[in-house]
Write an enzyme that holds these catalytic residues in place. Structure first.
Site, PDB file in Angstrom:
ATOM      1  N   HIS A   1       0.728  -1.202   0.036  1.00  0.00           N
ATOM      2  CA  HIS A   1      -0.075   0.058  -0.038  1.00  0.00           C
ATOM      3  C   HIS A   1       0.919   1.376  -0.074  1.00  0.00           C
ATOM      4  O   HIS A   1       1.417   1.440   1.049  1.00  0.00           O
ATOM      5  CB  HIS A   1      -0.978  -0.127   1.164  1.00  0.00           C
ATOM      6  CG  HIS A   1      -1.727   1.222   1.459  1.00  0.00           C
ATOM      7  ND1 HIS A   1      -2.925   1.371   0.600  1.00  0.00           N
ATOM      8  CD2 HIS A   1      -1.605   2.255   1.964  1.00  0.00           C
ATOM      9  CE1 HIS A   1      -3.373   2.554   1.189  1.00  0.00           C
ATOM     10  NE2 HIS A   1      -2.764   3.130   1.905  1.00  0.00           N
TER      11      HIS A   1
ATOM     12  N   ASP B   1       1.065   5.090  -0.131  1.00  0.00           N
ATOM     13  CA  ASP B   1       0.142   6.538  -0.251  1.00  0.00           C
ATOM     14  C   ASP B   1       0.670   7.343  -1.165  1.00  0.00           C
ATOM     15  O   ASP B   1       2.059   7.659  -1.093  1.00  0.00           O
ATOM     16  CB  ASP B   1       0.288   6.940   1.220  1.00  0.00           C
ATOM     17  CG  ASP B   1      -0.561   6.067   2.221  1.00  0.00           C
ATOM     18  OD1 ASP B   1      -1.977   5.934   2.059  1.00  0.00           O
ATOM     19  OD2 ASP B   1      -0.036   5.530   3.322  1.00  0.00           O
TER      20      ASP B   1
ATOM     21  N   ASP C   1      -7.474   1.522   2.700  1.00  0.00           N
ATOM     22  CA  ASP C   1      -7.114   2.458   3.919  1.00  0.00           C
ATOM     23  C   ASP C   1      -7.812   3.885   3.757  1.00  0.00           C
ATOM     24  O   ASP C   1      -7.443   4.782   4.366  1.00  0.00           O
ATOM     25  CB  ASP C   1      -5.840   2.707   3.489  1.00  0.00           C
ATOM     26  CG  ASP C   1      -4.904   3.546   4.529  1.00  0.00           C
ATOM     27  OD1 ASP C   1      -5.505   3.502   5.814  1.00  0.00           O
ATOM     28  OD2 ASP C   1      -4.039   4.514   4.372  1.00  0.00           O
TER      29      ASP C   1
ATOM     30  N   HIS D   1      -6.444   9.695  -0.442  1.00  0.00           N
ATOM     31  CA  HIS D   1      -7.114   9.686   0.719  1.00  0.00           C
ATOM     32  C   HIS D   1      -6.205   9.963   1.991  1.00  0.00           C
ATOM     33  O   HIS D   1      -6.492  10.055   3.197  1.00  0.00           O
ATOM     34  CB  HIS D   1      -7.470   8.127   1.095  1.00  0.00           C
ATOM     35  CG  HIS D   1      -6.331   7.348   1.107  1.00  0.00           C
ATOM     36  ND1 HIS D   1      -6.095   6.162   0.094  1.00  0.00           N
ATOM     37  CD2 HIS D   1      -5.245   6.876   1.859  1.00  0.00           C
ATOM     38  CE1 HIS D   1      -4.986   5.440   0.523  1.00  0.00           C
ATOM     39  NE2 HIS D   1      -4.703   5.783   1.630  1.00  0.00           N
TER      40      HIS D   1
HETATM   41 ZN   LIG Z   1      -3.208   4.921   2.767  1.00  0.00          ZN
END
Ligand SMILES: [Zn+2]
Length: 1063
Positions: free
Chosen positions: A258, A260, A370, A585
């Site tokens: 994951h 970001d 997330d 996000h």
């Molecule tokens: Zn994230």
């Protein structure tokens, strides 16, 4: 001799096994001490301090000077390149040889100009394999290492989410070459599993069997004598060969990282994080053909394609092999609440188109592990985007209530369902430990209905995804008695059997997936939210104006440049993608570090500047194309909304229409010297000002009068009484005796709360903040009448928040308006305070209604249960409403998303002041607008939906170059019911010169039969999905009469309907 069997002590035996492979204890004599049998310094180490994040080619032009171990490099975000030269000793031939690098940062290894592997100190990824079996011929190696001066989580001060320390330096701790003993490595991993099972299955036969096997293993293995390794291996293999029964839970292990897209580091660092992580992944895939890796976010692929072409080529190869699996179908993993419906659609449209174009793949699962809550219209948008499955795990973060499912149907507000799965490991960066595998199976809440789970393993963000240890551990656990069954899998292999065999056994969850955490993110970084909403609408207006222009040109309606205007597809797509990027996000929610917002605001400015230019150009060409008789006025009015509007607009100062020539009721000079006029503009129209100016009857004008300390505002819709603090002491529909405010509790009451969360500063507003409510009552400038009609009546008032902060409001009511607007300016310099405004009503209702994407949903107006109470702060789009039978009150906002309602008190969340991860979030001047609308009947009957659009998308006034002839207003689209909203008008992605896409939705939550009319010549109409793919049996009849084409439409509650109209 007799064998003396000791009475074994569980704890000592367990710890003995653990110490045998410990990374901290007895590392000079335990098994791990044998992992790297030989070690040697590198031959040469030189360094170049790069001027920034430069390319490999640029780095090769740098001047490299000697560097040494123990030297520090910085500051934060700087880049340092190293040239490492190695000579392998001849007696290492035949062995696995590795470079060990620890710079206490993230780093990327380059060989022969190609990025080959990421290194990460935080996740113990120090090794780069120079040769898995050293050959005689090549003993010299040269590699480059690109060192980024940041850690996995950036460079926070004091804590992970602390604001960035701008001057961090990182010490180069180790640069060596080593040999690597694969036999020892295998034994260590065997022992990890034995020890894990012994520890995690404490009261079972199988746990004790593991404990004894581990003990025997230590007894058998003399670390100094390689010959004994075989006996130890036999012990572990015998244990692992004891198989599971047929009924075990199956764990589908899918690699994942994951990353970001921006968070505690800027977008540009993410590009490098992707390169570091994905090069590791590719390396593992070469070695482990059954390893599968799910990877979302088309934007990240696009970055790699542009910046790391050789890596991208490898990715394409493994996508084709089915190992590197694009998932999610969106441009980035966006916020799940704040983006508009159209922005959600564009995430899927551009994401799916990218994956289709690049790999011939359309994703079937939405991947959003997330994000901080999931809007109730997402299931339909997924379905409309070719997606039937959904994966997240964030709901495991709920503070109060445990979500009851892991595999279930999620049903949206319109009834669309998607098969949803929350990996029960409660994480998307598992490491393949026994503990996690057991937790996954035990925690699974749909036992009996289903018997499999996803298991997402791999370090996120900068940890470089799955590593070899994880694969080795999971491989060992494939089929061992006592553990769930584990298989390397893909999301599709996980979902398909459930769809085929278990679909009808699963439970259904209806409505939003509310995360009981991070609910401050609806408000933090207010300017980001404001610009997001304004840019969403701006791009829709740009598209609509250009689409109408292209349509007119195609119909032969344009002369010259206007007739030949081509739809600016590329520019529009580029601007949308920038906007979608900022909806990531951690960006849109306001939870990123300060420098991320420098980039985000730069992108907003680009969208605004270019968007406004594109819009002006299209409108001016539309003016030309529409032609018509020359008017006195050289001003065009554009109504981008799908209904007729009567509104007050300010005229540009250079407008030639003389207000003095009109009756007094027709114009007014506002406090800034602008001329206000009332105009009536048709639905979705463009036209000259003069023919839109509306005569105002006396009954329609707005009145203001003073009654002692109070001020009365009224027009034909609204009657309000305000006190000297600008607070509403009475609010009614005009001519009604029904008071909507609670007696003694004024509306427009500004409030300040303490807002100190437990940890997640920018993210969380905790329930206890509600206990610190403090009304702001210190008025520094009493309410005074500024404008007194007939078109606009306004009142100015100024309130003190603190010694540093103030709120200044202009409260106004326009002739013909159904709402009172509060133009608000806040000077905001607070620390962990939360500013809200409240409207205490005497409306009796179990629920409040909030706008969501393409619709609305109800939430409790009470704290009956823990589930109701946990929703003390909720997210809505442009409006919220409290109604009882016959009457209600709506609040409308132009850039706010946080709301709450309890016991009839409706509040809007205005500003927060968290200090981490951005120490300066929200400090400074804010301008925003909200409105309150008393109404008869329901919100549907009252026109709340349309009013909120009206507040957000004013009729636009465009002064044109002198001498341009402008016409009577021309309406391009209209509907015969307010139940259906015309939301988007654009040209098709694939045929931008001849097919127009029109998106509508049912806004009231009921079935609708409506007629869409258009003054454009339409050749055919067909239903599409949100990916603009024609639907089977989607052809719709068009009737054309008197130059008007009509299309009958049927919609179900909250349905999104996309039409392709061929011009
Ligand atoms: Zn994230």
């Amino acid at each position: 001799m007799e064998k003396h069997v000791p009475f074994k002590h569980r704890r000592t035996t367990l710890e003995r096994a653990e110490k045998f492979i410990s990374t901290h204890h007895f590392t000079d004599i335990n098994l791990r001490s044998r992992l790297y049998p030989a070690r040697k310094a590198v031959t040469s180490l030189t360094h170049y301090a790069a001027p920034g994040r430069i390319s490999y080619e640029e780095a090769m032009k740098g001047k490299y000077t000697p560097a040494k171990i123990g030297q520090s490099f910085g500051p934060t975000w700087a880049t340092h390149w190293f040239k490492v030269e190695v000579e392998v000793p001849a007696d290492w031939v035949g062995q696995e040889v590795r470079l060990v690098w620890n710079s206490n940062t993230e780093a990327l290894v380059w060989v022969d100009g190609k990025p080959v592997q990421g290194l990460s100190s935080e996740k113990d990824r120090y090794d780069f394999v120079l040769s898995s079996k050293q050959e005689k011929g090549q003993l010299r190696y040269t590699v480059y290492v690109e060192m980024a001066c940041n850690g996995l989580f950036g460079a926070g001060q004091n804590s992970m989410i602390g604001p960035t320390d701008p001057d961090k330096h990182f010490t180069l701790q180790q640069v060596d070459i080593v040999t690597f003993d694969r036999d020892v490595y295998g034994l260590i991993l065997d022992m990890e599993i034995l020890y894990g099972m012994a520890k995690e299955l404490p009261d079972s036969d199988r746990g004790y069997q593991a404990l004894y096997a581990a003990n025997d293993f230590v007894n058998a293995c003399d670390v100094q004598d390689k010959k004994t390794y075989k006996r130890a291996k036999e012990i572990s293999e015998k244990f692992f060969s004891q198989r599971n029964g047929d009924t075990q839970h199956t764990i589908h292990a899918v690699g994942h990282s994951h990353i970001d897209t921006a968070w505690l580091w800027p977008y540009d660092e993410t590009k490098r994080k992707c390169a570091r992580s994905w090069s590791c992944t590719i390396g593992l895939m070469e070695q482990y053909p059954d390893f599968k890796f799910a990877c979302s976010q088309a934007q990240q692929y696009a970055w790699i394609k542009e910046l790391y072409p050789s890596l991208y080529k490898d990715i394409c190869k493994f996508v084709a092999k089915g190992q590197f699996i694009p998932v999610g179908g969106t441009w980035i993993e966006m916020d799940g609440y704040v983006p508009s419906g159209e922005a959600f659609v564009r995430q899927f449209l551009y994401g799916q188109r990218f994956f289709q174009k690049e790999f011939g793949i359309k994703c079937s699962e939405f991947w959003l592990p997330d994000t901080f809550g999931y809007a109730a219209q997402l299931p339909q948008i997924m379905r409309e985007s070719g997606i039937t499955r959904f994966v997240t795990q964030k709901m495991s973060w709920n503070l109060v209530n445990k979500f009851p499912h892991h595999t279930f149907w999620w049903e949206g507000v319109d009834g669309s369902r998607v098969l949803s799965h929350f990996p029960p490991g409660d994480s998307y960066h598992l490491e393949g430990h026994v503990k996690e595998v057991l937790y996954t199976a035990n925690n699974f809440r749909d036992k009996g209905r289903s018997s499999s789970s996803l298991f997402l393993f791999g370090y996120g963000d900068g940890g470089n995804g799955p590593d070899e240890h994880m694969l080795q551990r999971l491989k060992r656990m494939e089929d061992i008695d006592g553990l769930p069954r584990v298989k390397m899998s893909t999301p599709d292999e996980f979902f398909k059997p459930i769809e085929e065999k278990e679909a009808d056994k699963l439970c259904t969850w209806r409505g939003e997936l509310y995360l009981e955490m991070h609910n401050g993110t609806y408000t933090t970084h207010a300017k980001v939210k404001e610009r997001n909403r304004h840019c969403e609408f701006l791009l829709q207006e740009v598209e609509q104006a250009w689409a109408l222009l292209v349509a007119l040109g195609r119909a032969g309606g344009g002369k010259g440049e206007a007739g030949k205007a081509a739809y600016p597809s590329n520019a529009i797509e580029r601007l949308w993608k920038l906007l979608l990027l900022n909806q990531f996000h951690d960006v849109l929610p306001g939870s990123s570090i300060s420098i991320v917002y420098d980039d985000a605001h730069r992108f907003y400015k680009e969208i605004e500047d270019e968007g406004k230019q594109l819009l002006s150009k299209a409108v001016s060409l539309l003016g030309n194309a529409l032609g018509g008789k020359s008017e006195k006025s050289s001003t065009l009015l554009v109504n981008s909304l799908g209904w007729q509007r009567s509104v007050v607009v300010p005229l540009p100062v250079n407008d030639t229409a003389q207000p003095s020539k009109r009756r007094k009721t027709q114009s007014q000079t506002d406090s800034q010297g602008n001329t206000l006029v009332c105009v009536e503009v048709p639905s979705c129209s463009v036209g000259g000002l003069e023919s839109c100016v509306k005569d105002l009857e006396e009954t329609e004008s707005v009145h203001v009068e003073k009654q002692g300390e109070f001020i009365i505002l009224r027009n034909k819709h609204v009657q309000a009484k305000l006190d000297s603090s600008g607070r509403l002491t009475s609010l009614r529909c005009a001519g009604s005796s029904r008071e909507l405010l609670l007696e003694g509790c004024p509306g427009n009451q500004l409030l300040l709360y303490d807002d100190v969360p437990l940890y997640w500063d920018a993210w969380d507003v905790m329930d206890y903040h509600l206990e610190t409510r403090k009304p702001l009552e210190q008025v520094t400038q009493k309410a005074t009448v500024k404008e007194s009609g007939p078109l606009r009546a306004s009142i100015d008032v100024k309130t003190r928040i603190s010694a540093e902060s103030t709120v200044t409001q202009t409260i106004y009511l326009d002739a013909g308006s159904s709402y009172i607007t509060f133009d608000t300016q806040v000077e905001w310099h607070e620390n962990r305070k939360f500013l809200k405004v409240e409207f205490p009503t005497n409306i009796h209702s179990m629920e409040a209604t909030y706008e969501t994407q393409y619709g609305a949903l109800q939430r409790p107006n009470h704290y009956n249960t823990s589930w109701d109470s946990a929703r003390y702060e909720v997210c809505g789009q442009k409006w919220a409403d409290l109604s009882e039978h016959g009457a209600g009150l709506s609040v409308l906002t132009d850039s706010k998303y946080g709301y709450s309602a309890v016991g009839g008190v409706l509040r809007i969340s205005l500003l927060r002041s968290p200090k981490a991860p951005d120490a300066h979030a929200d400090m400074g001047t804010h301008n925003f607008r909200y409105a309150v609308m008393p109404h008869r009947g329901s919100w549907q009957e009252a026109g709340t939906v349309q009013a909120a659009f009206n507040l957000n998308r004013p009729v636009k006034v465009f002064p044109l170059a002198q001498g341009v002839a402008v016409s009577q207003p021309r309406s391009f689209f209209w509907l015969d019911s307010s139940q259906v909203v015309l939301d988007t008008v654009k040209m098709a992605e694939d045929r931008p010169d001849e097919v127009m896409m029109v998106r509508l939705y049912e806004a009231f939550g009921g079935r609708a039969e409506v007629t869409l009319s258009s003054s454009l010549p339409l050749r055919s109409a067909g239903r599409c999905n949100c990916l603009e793919e024609a639907q089977a049996d989607g052809d719709l009849p068009i009737k054309t009469e008197g130059g008007v084409a009509t299309i009958p439409l049927k919609l179900r509650p909250f349905q999104i309907l996309t039409l392709a109209l061929t011009l």
